[in-house]
Design a protein around this motif. Structure first.
Motif, PDB file in Angstrom:
ATOM      1  N   ASN A 361     -26.989  80.732  26.691  1.00 24.80           N
ATOM      2  CA  ASN A 361     -26.322  80.214  27.887  1.00 24.80           C
ATOM      3  C   ASN A 361     -27.040  80.849  29.075  1.00 24.80           C
ATOM      4  O   ASN A 361     -27.990  81.608  28.898  1.00 24.80           O
ATOM      5  CB  ASN A 361     -24.820  80.512  27.888  1.00 24.80           C
ATOM      6  N   GLN A 362     -26.602  80.547  30.287  1.00 28.57           N
ATOM      7  CA  GLN A 362     -27.347  81.021  31.448  1.00 28.57           C
ATOM      8  C   GLN A 362     -27.409  82.543  31.528  1.00 28.57           C
ATOM      9  O   GLN A 362     -28.466  83.119  31.767  1.00 28.57           O
ATOM     10  CB  GLN A 362     -26.706  80.454  32.725  1.00 28.57           C
ATOM     11  N   GLY A 390     -43.147  82.926  29.080  1.00 26.11           N
ATOM     12  CA  GLY A 390     -43.127  81.534  29.493  1.00 26.11           C
ATOM     13  C   GLY A 390     -42.672  80.602  28.390  1.00 26.11           C
ATOM     14  O   GLY A 390     -41.887  79.672  28.611  1.00 26.11           O
ATOM     15  N   SER A 391     -43.150  80.864  27.175  1.00 25.06           N
ATOM     16  CA  SER A 391     -42.759  80.031  26.032  1.00 25.06           C
ATOM     17  C   SER A 391     -41.270  80.146  25.742  1.00 25.06           C
ATOM     18  O   SER A 391     -40.586  79.141  25.480  1.00 25.06           O
ATOM     19  CB  SER A 391     -43.567  80.439  24.795  1.00 25.06           C
ATOM     20  N   ILE A 392     -40.749  81.361  25.780  1.00 20.85           N
ATOM     21  CA  ILE A 392     -39.327  81.575  25.506  1.00 20.85           C
ATOM     22  C   ILE A 392     -38.478  80.978  26.622  1.00 20.85           C
ATOM     23  O   ILE A 392     -37.395  80.425  26.374  1.00 20.85           O
ATOM     24  CB  ILE A 392     -39.049  83.070  25.321  1.00 20.85           C
ATOM     25  N   ALA A 393     -38.959  81.047  27.863  1.00 14.05           N
ATOM     26  CA  ALA A 393     -38.236  80.430  28.981  1.00 14.05           C
ATOM     27  C   ALA A 393     -38.116  78.925  28.768  1.00 14.05           C
ATOM     28  O   ALA A 393     -37.057  78.332  29.018  1.00 14.05           O
ATOM     29  CB  ALA A 393     -38.955  80.725  30.291  1.00 14.05           C
ATOM     30  N   ASN A 394     -39.179  78.327  28.287  1.00 15.09           N
ATOM     31  CA  ASN A 394     -39.151  76.882  27.989  1.00 15.09           C
ATOM     32  C   ASN A 394     -38.116  76.580  26.920  1.00 15.09           C
ATOM     33  O   ASN A 394     -37.322  75.633  27.033  1.00 15.09           O
ATOM     34  CB  ASN A 394     -40.548  76.441  27.544  1.00 15.09           C
ATOM     35  N   GLY A 401     -30.502  73.396  29.623  1.00 11.20           N
ATOM     36  CA  GLY A 401     -30.586  72.166  30.388  1.00 11.20           C
ATOM     37  C   GLY A 401     -31.118  72.342  31.788  1.00 11.20           C
ATOM     38  O   GLY A 401     -31.228  71.381  32.547  1.00 11.20           O
ATOM     39  N   SER A 402     -31.470  73.573  32.162  1.00 10.74           N
ATOM     40  CA  SER A 402     -32.006  73.829  33.506  1.00 10.74           C
ATOM     41  C   SER A 402     -32.589  75.236  33.550  1.00 10.74           C
ATOM     42  O   SER A 402     -32.453  76.008  32.593  1.00 10.74           O
ATOM     43  CB  SER A 402     -30.908  73.704  34.570  1.00 10.74           C
ATOM     44  N   GLY A 403     -33.263  75.550  34.678  1.00 14.36           N
ATOM     45  CA  GLY A 403     -33.664  76.932  34.941  1.00 14.36           C
ATOM     46  C   GLY A 403     -34.978  77.363  34.359  1.00 14.36           C
ATOM     47  O   GLY A 403     -35.243  78.571  34.304  1.00 14.36           O
ATOM     48  N   VAL A 404     -35.854  76.448  33.955  1.00 12.28           N
ATOM     49  CA  VAL A 404     -37.097  76.870  33.306  1.00 12.28           C
ATOM     50  C   VAL A 404     -37.965  77.705  34.250  1.00 12.28           C
ATOM     51  O   VAL A 404     -38.528  78.725  33.842  1.00 12.28           O
ATOM     52  CB  VAL A 404     -37.882  75.647  32.766  1.00 12.28           C
ATOM     53  N   ALA A 461     -30.793  86.033  39.210  1.00 15.37           N
ATOM     54  CA  ALA A 461     -31.400  84.910  38.500  1.00 15.37           C
ATOM     55  C   ALA A 461     -30.350  84.012  37.850  1.00 15.37           C
ATOM     56  O   ALA A 461     -30.522  82.781  37.772  1.00 15.37           O
ATOM     57  CB  ALA A 461     -32.382  85.421  37.451  1.00 15.37           C
ATOM     58  N   MET A 462     -29.253  84.610  37.376  1.00 14.76           N
ATOM     59  CA  MET A 462     -28.185  83.808  36.749  1.00 14.76           C
ATOM     60  C   MET A 462     -27.617  82.778  37.725  1.00 14.76           C
ATOM     61  O   MET A 462     -27.273  81.659  37.335  1.00 14.76           O
ATOM     62  CB  MET A 462     -27.063  84.735  36.275  1.00 14.76           C
ATOM     63  N   PHE A 463     -27.546  83.152  39.015  1.00 15.31           N
ATOM     64  CA  PHE A 463     -26.979  82.238  40.020  1.00 15.31           C
ATOM     65  C   PHE A 463     -28.011  81.232  40.530  1.00 15.31           C
ATOM     66  O   PHE A 463     -27.632  80.242  41.158  1.00 15.31           O
ATOM     67  CB  PHE A 463     -26.424  83.045  41.191  1.00 15.31           C
ATOM     68  N   LEU A 464     -29.298  81.497  40.277  1.00 13.74           N
ATOM     69  CA  LEU A 464     -30.344  80.597  40.750  1.00 13.74           C
ATOM     70  C   LEU A 464     -30.743  79.554  39.726  1.00 13.74           C
ATOM     71  O   LEU A 464     -31.480  78.617  40.051  1.00 13.74           O
ATOM     72  CB  LEU A 464     -31.593  81.403  41.160  1.00 13.74           C
ATOM     73  N   MET A 465     -30.262  79.701  38.490  1.00 16.75           N
ATOM     74  CA  MET A 465     -30.672  78.786  37.438  1.00 16.75           C
ATOM     75  C   MET A 465     -29.976  77.411  37.584  1.00 16.75           C
ATOM     76  O   MET A 465     -28.855  77.331  38.047  1.00 16.75           O
ATOM     77  CB  MET A 465     -30.329  79.392  36.063  1.00 16.75           C
TER      78      MET A 465
END
Length: 465
Positions: A361-362, A390-394, A401-404, A461-465
């Motif tokens: 989750n976020q 980067g790969s794990i972020a993807n 569903g967002s925040g990549v 970062a949690m609030f920007l995703m």
């Protein structure tokens, strides 16, 4: 062999925890690191002779990786000793004294200039420039040497390198791995980089002022290696006019280096080599001018002193660097292709395993990317694991569903702040050595500000995703 390879990762993780624990409690880690290298070699090769030779070969690998840094520090120290003995440094720093009048101004001016130069040329040449020109002034106005080192380190290897807005080496690696444009990563990283930078530097400065006030940290104008060459005897070596002439020419030569870096697009190692070569030529020129017929012998003596200092500083660091380099490509080079197919190296395998064992989750995604980035930074590079981030972020952004872009930038920031030069001792040696402080002590001083910064940045970062 499969069981032993699983054990290999656990043993590597165990020794990481032990080494960090030893450092926190100010215990020497040399024997522990050598034991870790030997045990990893014994398990992976199942050969006593290979594991014993692996210890030696890991030292060779670490020295090769660190040699450029050793050389630039040794040459800068050689030049600085000549500047001090001839009295040129006194003439050089006098114009800056009117601007840097207090420890507070010294900390922030050195830090901000370090950040700006590092954006364009990366931190290593910036450390050399700051050390040669501004460090003596900072020490004179009462800033402790470790405070100057922390400013250089946090602003350069932290803020500038983690964002890498100009050269864009780091965001290019993470963006490619995440499958998004570089511009997206840079845009997402801007607020995170400045939150991380603001929190970390403010906490570090507050701790510095607190320790100065309660007397646990005192300033000494002789604390820096650049100021430790002995009493100034410039009156007998150079006339006042010659000292002033050199004091003008030397900054101009370093400014010419900066211009050449910009015009010729020199970065990283190439930029450091230019600064190092300039410092070497300056040292030789001043030595021949000051010592005249004894200049040939004296120039060799100054070089020897510089190299002695460089290797004395790096001596305790080589064993710990040798161990942590095994977390990346060094393992295969030293012990052969014993890791399973598809392995990204011990450190990256651990980070990947963590990413696959947590719910998505976020909040968890942000915490995981920070943790993965920090783990991959443990090899002391900062750059080696950011592709994995980067790969794990993807992977996580697909599930969320967002925040990549935000997750990618967060992993990049964590990896570079930990491994790029603020917590791993050999990565922050340039600033520590130029300022004449213990790199392990600097790592301990940075630990609390960086951890607090990572926590706050992760929450943002949690609030920007």
């Amino acid at each position: 062999m499969g069981v032993s390879l699983v054990g290999l990762h656990w043993i590597y993780l165990l020794f990481i925890v032990l080494i960090v624990g030893f450092m926190v409690f100010r215990k020497d880690t040399t024997i522990l690191c050598i034991a870790g290298i030997f045990l990893l070699g014994l398990i992976s090769t199942q050969s006593l002779s290979h594991s014993i030779s692996g210890v030696f070969n890991s030292f060779i690998y670490a020295i090769k990786e660190l040699l450029g840094t050793i050389l630039i520090i040794s040459i800068i120290v050689s030049m600085s000793k000549v500047l001090t003995l001839t009295g040129i440094n006194e003439s050089m720093i006098s114009p800056f004294a009117r601007w840097i009048r207090t420890p507070t101004l010294a900390f922030w001016i050195i830090g901000i200039l370090m950040m700006v130069i590092s954006w364009f040329f990366w931190p290593s040449p910036a450390v050399a420039l700051m050390g040669a020109v501004l460090l003596p002034v900072a020490l004179r106005v009462g800033l402790p040497a470790i405070g100057a080192a922390a400013a250089m380190n946090l602003f350069g290897h932290g803020i500038a390198l983690s964002g890498d807005f100009v050269i864009q080496g780091a965001p290019k690696l993470t963006a490619d791995a995440a499958g998004i444009p570089v511009g997206d990563v840079i845009s997402a990283s801007v607020p995170l980089v400045f939150v991380m930078g603001a929190v970390t530097t403010i906490v570090s400065f507050w701790m510095l002022k607190r320790d100065m006030k309660n007397g646990t940290l005192t300033a000494s104008p002789q604390a820096s290696v650049l100021e430790s060459a002995g009493p100034v005897v410039g009156g007998g070596l150079l006339s006042r006019s010659n000292r002033v002439l050199f004091a003008v020419i030397i900054p101009l030569l370093f400014l010419a280096d900066v211009a050449a870096m910009f015009l010729l697009h020199l970065q990283g190692g190439d930029a450091t080599a230019l600064v190092g070569g300039t410092a070497l030529l300056i040292m030789l020129w001043i030595t021949l001018t000051a010592h005249k017929q004894d200049g040939l012998a004296k120039s060799t003596n100054y070089l020897i002193e510089g190299f002695q200092f460089g290797f004395r500083i790096f001596g305790p660091v080589i064993p710990i660097a040798a161990f942590f380099y095994l977390g990346d490509s060094a393992f295969t080079e030293i012990f052969g292709k014993v890791l399973p197919a598809g392995s990204h190296g011990l450190v990256n395998d651990l980070g990947l395993a963590l990413a696959h064992t947590v719910p998505v989750n976020q909040a968890v995604g942000a915490v995981t990317l920070t943790t993965v980035g920090a783990i991959t930074g443990l090899d002391g590079s900062g750059f080696s694991g950011i592709s994995l981030a980067g790969s794990i972020a993807n992977l996580f952004s697909t599930a969320i569903g967002s925040g990549v872009a935000t997750l990618t930038a967060l992993g990049q920031i964590a990896a570079i702040w930990v491994g790029g030069g603020t917590l791993i001792p050999w990565a922050l040696i340039p600033a520590a050595a130029i300022c004449g402080v213990d790199p392990f002590e600097l790592a301990r001083r940075n630990l609390k500000p960086v951890i607090i910064g990572l926590i706050v940045t992760t929450i943002v970062a949690m609030f920007l995703m």
